[in-house]
Write a protein that holds these residues in place. Structure first.
Motif, PDB file in Angstrom:
ATOM      1  N   GLU A 293       0.847  -1.187   0.000  1.00 26.87           N
ATOM      2  CA  GLU A 293       0.000   0.000   0.000  1.00 26.87           C
ATOM      3  C   GLU A 293       0.882   1.236   0.000  1.00 26.87           C
ATOM      4  O   GLU A 293       1.846   1.309   0.774  1.00 26.87           O
ATOM      5  CB  GLU A 293      -0.890   0.010   1.244  1.00 26.87           C
ATOM      6  N   ILE A 294       0.557   2.216  -0.881  1.00 28.54           N
ATOM      7  CA  ILE A 294       1.339   3.444  -0.937  1.00 28.54           C
ATOM      8  C   ILE A 294       0.418   4.644  -1.113  1.00 28.54           C
ATOM      9  O   ILE A 294      -0.667   4.529  -1.676  1.00 28.54           O
ATOM     10  CB  ILE A 294       2.391   3.422  -2.076  1.00 28.54           C
ATOM     11  N   ALA A 295       0.851   5.800  -0.624  1.00 28.42           N
ATOM     12  CA  ALA A 295       0.121   7.049  -0.832  1.00 28.42           C
ATOM     13  C   ALA A 295       0.435   7.577  -2.224  1.00 28.42           C
ATOM     14  O   ALA A 295       1.512   7.321  -2.774  1.00 28.42           O
ATOM     15  CB  ALA A 295       0.532   8.065   0.232  1.00 28.42           C
ATOM     16  N   ASN A 296      -0.500   8.312  -2.801  1.00 28.71           N
ATOM     17  CA  ASN A 296      -0.322   8.918  -4.118  1.00 28.71           C
ATOM     18  C   ASN A 296       0.699  10.045  -4.015  1.00 28.71           C
ATOM     19  O   ASN A 296       0.465  11.046  -3.347  1.00 28.71           O
ATOM     20  CB  ASN A 296      -1.669   9.454  -4.630  1.00 28.71           C
ATOM     21  N   GLY A 297       1.827   9.897  -4.690  1.00 32.90           N
ATOM     22  CA  GLY A 297       2.899  10.888  -4.664  1.00 32.90           C
ATOM     23  C   GLY A 297       2.671  12.069  -5.589  1.00 32.90           C
ATOM     24  O   GLY A 297       3.498  12.977  -5.649  1.00 32.90           O
ATOM     25  N   ASP A 298       1.571  12.090  -6.329  1.00 31.54           N
ATOM     26  CA  ASP A 298       1.267  13.176  -7.271  1.00 31.54           C
ATOM     27  C   ASP A 298      -0.198  13.575  -7.139  1.00 31.54           C
ATOM     28  O   ASP A 298      -0.858  13.908  -8.118  1.00 31.54           O
ATOM     29  CB  ASP A 298       1.578  12.720  -8.708  1.00 31.54           C
ATOM     30  N   LEU A 299      -0.692  13.577  -5.919  1.00 32.85           N
ATOM     31  CA  LEU A 299      -2.123  13.787  -5.689  1.00 32.85           C
ATOM     32  C   LEU A 299      -2.597  15.167  -6.112  1.00 32.85           C
ATOM     33  O   LEU A 299      -3.664  15.314  -6.680  1.00 32.85           O
ATOM     34  CB  LEU A 299      -2.453  13.543  -4.211  1.00 32.85           C
ATOM     35  N   HIS A 300      -1.811  16.197  -5.856  1.00 30.94           N
ATOM     36  CA  HIS A 300      -2.252  17.574  -6.110  1.00 30.94           C
ATOM     37  C   HIS A 300      -1.636  18.096  -7.399  1.00 30.94           C
ATOM     38  O   HIS A 300      -0.622  18.776  -7.392  1.00 30.94           O
ATOM     39  CB  HIS A 300      -1.905  18.457  -4.916  1.00 30.94           C
ATOM     40  N   HIS A 301      -2.263  17.763  -8.519  1.00 32.15           N
ATOM     41  CA  HIS A 301      -1.807  18.214  -9.833  1.00 32.15           C
ATOM     42  C   HIS A 301      -3.005  18.770 -10.592  1.00 32.15           C
ATOM     43  O   HIS A 301      -4.147  18.444 -10.290  1.00 32.15           O
ATOM     44  CB  HIS A 301      -1.168  17.053 -10.624  1.00 32.15           C
ATOM     45  N   ALA A 302      -2.727  19.604 -11.583  1.00 29.72           N
ATOM     46  CA  ALA A 302      -3.802  20.139 -12.424  1.00 29.72           C
ATOM     47  C   ALA A 302      -4.334  19.025 -13.308  1.00 29.72           C
ATOM     48  O   ALA A 302      -3.589  18.121 -13.704  1.00 29.72           O
ATOM     49  CB  ALA A 302      -3.266  21.278 -13.281  1.00 29.72           C
ATOM     50  N   HIS A 303      -5.644  19.089 -13.629  1.00 34.98           N
ATOM     51  CA  HIS A 303      -6.226  18.066 -14.487  1.00 34.98           C
ATOM     52  C   HIS A 303      -5.462  18.007 -15.804  1.00 34.98           C
ATOM     53  O   HIS A 303      -5.163  19.029 -16.399  1.00 34.98           O
ATOM     54  CB  HIS A 303      -7.708  18.336 -14.749  1.00 34.98           C
ATOM     55  N   GLY A 304      -5.131  16.806 -16.227  1.00 38.20           N
ATOM     56  CA  GLY A 304      -4.383  16.607 -17.462  1.00 38.20           C
ATOM     57  C   GLY A 304      -2.880  16.624 -17.266  1.00 38.20           C
ATOM     58  O   GLY A 304      -2.130  16.380 -18.201  1.00 38.20           O
ATOM     59  N   MET A 305      -2.421  16.907 -16.054  1.00 34.55           N
ATOM     60  CA  MET A 305      -0.987  16.988 -15.781  1.00 34.55           C
ATOM     61  C   MET A 305      -0.499  15.857 -14.885  1.00 34.55           C
ATOM     62  O   MET A 305       0.566  15.933 -14.288  1.00 34.55           O
ATOM     63  CB  MET A 305      -0.654  18.342 -15.125  1.00 34.55           C
ATOM     64  N   CYS A 306      -1.248  14.793 -14.801  1.00 36.65           N
ATOM     65  CA  CYS A 306      -0.888  13.648 -13.968  1.00 36.65           C
ATOM     66  C   CYS A 306       0.447  13.066 -14.409  1.00 36.65           C
ATOM     67  O   CYS A 306       0.711  12.903 -15.597  1.00 36.65           O
ATOM     68  CB  CYS A 306      -1.983  12.581 -14.071  1.00 36.65           C
TER      69      CYS A 306
ATOM     70  N   PRO B  69       2.013   9.685 -13.780  1.00 36.31           N
ATOM     71  CA  PRO B  69       1.740   8.369 -13.193  1.00 36.31           C
ATOM     72  C   PRO B  69       2.910   7.759 -12.434  1.00 36.31           C
ATOM     73  O   PRO B  69       2.717   7.137 -11.393  1.00 36.31           O
ATOM     74  CB  PRO B  69       1.377   7.506 -14.405  1.00 36.31           C
ATOM     75  N   PHE B  70       4.126   7.945 -12.922  1.00 35.12           N
ATOM     76  CA  PHE B  70       5.259   7.298 -12.267  1.00 35.12           C
ATOM     77  C   PHE B  70       5.633   8.018 -10.975  1.00 35.12           C
ATOM     78  O   PHE B  70       6.087   7.396 -10.026  1.00 35.12           O
ATOM     79  CB  PHE B  70       6.423   7.172 -13.245  1.00 35.12           C
ATOM     80  N   LYS B  71       5.378   9.328 -10.918  1.00 34.15           N
ATOM     81  CA  LYS B  71       5.551  10.063  -9.671  1.00 34.15           C
ATOM     82  C   LYS B  71       4.477   9.623  -8.678  1.00 34.15           C
ATOM     83  O   LYS B  71       4.752   9.438  -7.496  1.00 34.15           O
ATOM     84  CB  LYS B  71       5.469  11.568  -9.935  1.00 34.15           C
ATOM     85  N   ALA B  72       3.248   9.464  -9.170  1.00 33.55           N
ATOM     86  CA  ALA B  72       2.147   9.035  -8.311  1.00 33.55           C
ATOM     87  C   ALA B  72       2.464   7.703  -7.640  1.00 33.55           C
ATOM     88  O   ALA B  72       2.151   7.490  -6.471  1.00 33.55           O
ATOM     89  CB  ALA B  72       0.853   8.925  -9.123  1.00 33.55           C
ATOM     90  N   LEU B  73       3.112   6.807  -8.387  1.00 35.53           N
ATOM     91  CA  LEU B  73       3.440   5.472  -7.865  1.00 35.53           C
ATOM     92  C   LEU B  73       4.766   5.438  -7.118  1.00 35.53           C
ATOM     93  O   LEU B  73       5.226   4.360  -6.730  1.00 35.53           O
ATOM     94  CB  LEU B  73       3.476   4.462  -9.011  1.00 35.53           C
ATOM     95  N   GLY B  74       5.371   6.581  -6.921  1.00 35.86           N
ATOM     96  CA  GLY B  74       6.624   6.629  -6.170  1.00 35.86           C
ATOM     97  C   GLY B  74       7.734   5.831  -6.825  1.00 35.86           C
ATOM     98  O   GLY B  74       8.603   5.296  -6.142  1.00 35.86           O
ATOM     99  N   GLY B  75       7.717   5.753  -8.153  1.00 38.60           N
ATOM    100  CA  GLY B  75       8.764   5.044  -8.881  1.00 38.60           C
ATOM    101  C   GLY B  75       8.608   3.535  -8.912  1.00 38.60           C
ATOM    102  O   GLY B  75       9.436   2.848  -9.499  1.00 38.60           O
ATOM    103  N   ARG B  76       7.564   3.007  -8.319  1.00 36.31           N
ATOM    104  CA  ARG B  76       7.368   1.555  -8.338  1.00 36.31           C
ATOM    105  C   ARG B  76       6.979   1.089  -9.729  1.00 36.31           C
ATOM    106  O   ARG B  76       6.244   1.759 -10.431  1.00 36.31           O
ATOM    107  CB  ARG B  76       6.311   1.156  -7.331  1.00 36.31           C
ATOM    108  N   ARG B  77       7.458  -0.064 -10.108  1.00 31.41           N
ATOM    109  CA  ARG B  77       7.151  -0.658 -11.412  1.00 31.41           C
ATOM    110  C   ARG B  77       5.972  -1.601 -11.272  1.00 31.41           C
ATOM    111  O   ARG B  77       5.938  -2.417 -10.351  1.00 31.41           O
ATOM    112  CB  ARG B  77       8.371  -1.423 -11.947  1.00 31.41           C
ATOM    113  N   VAL B  78       5.024  -1.466 -12.182  1.00 35.69           N
ATOM    114  CA  VAL B  78       3.882  -2.370 -12.220  1.00 35.69           C
ATOM    115  C   VAL B  78       3.678  -2.827 -13.659  1.00 35.69           C
ATOM    116  O   VAL B  78       4.155  -2.186 -14.600  1.00 35.69           O
ATOM    117  CB  VAL B  78       2.596  -1.707 -11.670  1.00 35.69           C
ATOM    118  N   ASP B  79       2.983  -3.940 -13.818  1.00 34.11           N
ATOM    119  CA  ASP B  79       2.695  -4.479 -15.145  1.00 34.11           C
ATOM    120  C   ASP B  79       1.333  -4.029 -15.666  1.00 34.11           C
ATOM    121  O   ASP B  79       1.114  -3.958 -16.876  1.00 34.11           O
ATOM    122  CB  ASP B  79       2.725  -6.011 -15.108  1.00 34.11           C
ATOM    123  N   ALA B  80       0.418  -3.737 -14.729  1.00 32.29           N
ATOM    124  CA  ALA B  80      -0.948  -3.369 -15.115  1.00 32.29           C
ATOM    125  C   ALA B  80      -1.558  -2.461 -14.060  1.00 32.29           C
ATOM    126  O   ALA B  80      -1.142  -2.465 -12.902  1.00 32.29           O
ATOM    127  CB  ALA B  80      -1.807  -4.621 -15.286  1.00 32.29           C
TER     128      ALA B  80
END
Length: 125
Positions: free
Chosen positions: A39-52, A54-65
């Motif tokens: 479980e991790i907190a969103n590292g990019d929670l406060h961004h303008a719409h369209g400026m997400c 994703p890799f910052k949000a996941l804290g650099g973790r690698r996922v397949d899906a």
């Protein structure tokens, strides 16, 4: 396979899948090979719409899906470009969506279903 689920709260497999990737308070990552749950907190929670970012949000973790109820076009394209498959979640828990994914019952997210903003009700989910 490591699968990421954006969630409202962090309650492991009992967490409810959140309706949007970028604004999810947290993420639950399930490794279907080992059965581990992170479980991790969103590292990019406060961004303008369209400026997400994703890799910052996941804290650099690698996922397949990623399995999510809604996602913006920018985030979807960034994830796809990195080889990450995005599936459209059903309302329910992480555990329920893992089961559906294992049974090949979740469709891949298509660009025409992405969120175009909330001011005009542009979400297709």
């Amino acid at each position: 396979m490591k699968i990421c689920f954006p969630t409202e709260t962090l309650q492991g497999m009992d967490s409810m899948v959140y309706g949007h990737f970028g604004s999810a308070p947290g993420f639950v990552i399930v490794d279907t090979g080992t059965g581990s749950v992170e479980e991790i907190a969103n590292g990019d929670l406060h961004h303008a719409h369209g400026m997400c970012q994703p890799f910052k949000a996941l804290g650099g973790r690698r996922v397949d899906a990623i399995v999510v109820g809604g996602i913006g076009m920018g985030a979807l394209m960034k994830l796809r470009a990195d080889g990450i498959v995005v599936f459209r979640a059903v309302e329910g828990t992480v555990g329920e969506n893992v089961e559906l994914l294992n049974n090949r019952s979740l469709p891949q997210f298509q660009p025409e279903h992405t969120c175009a903003g909330h001011s005009g009700g542009g979400c297709a989910h």
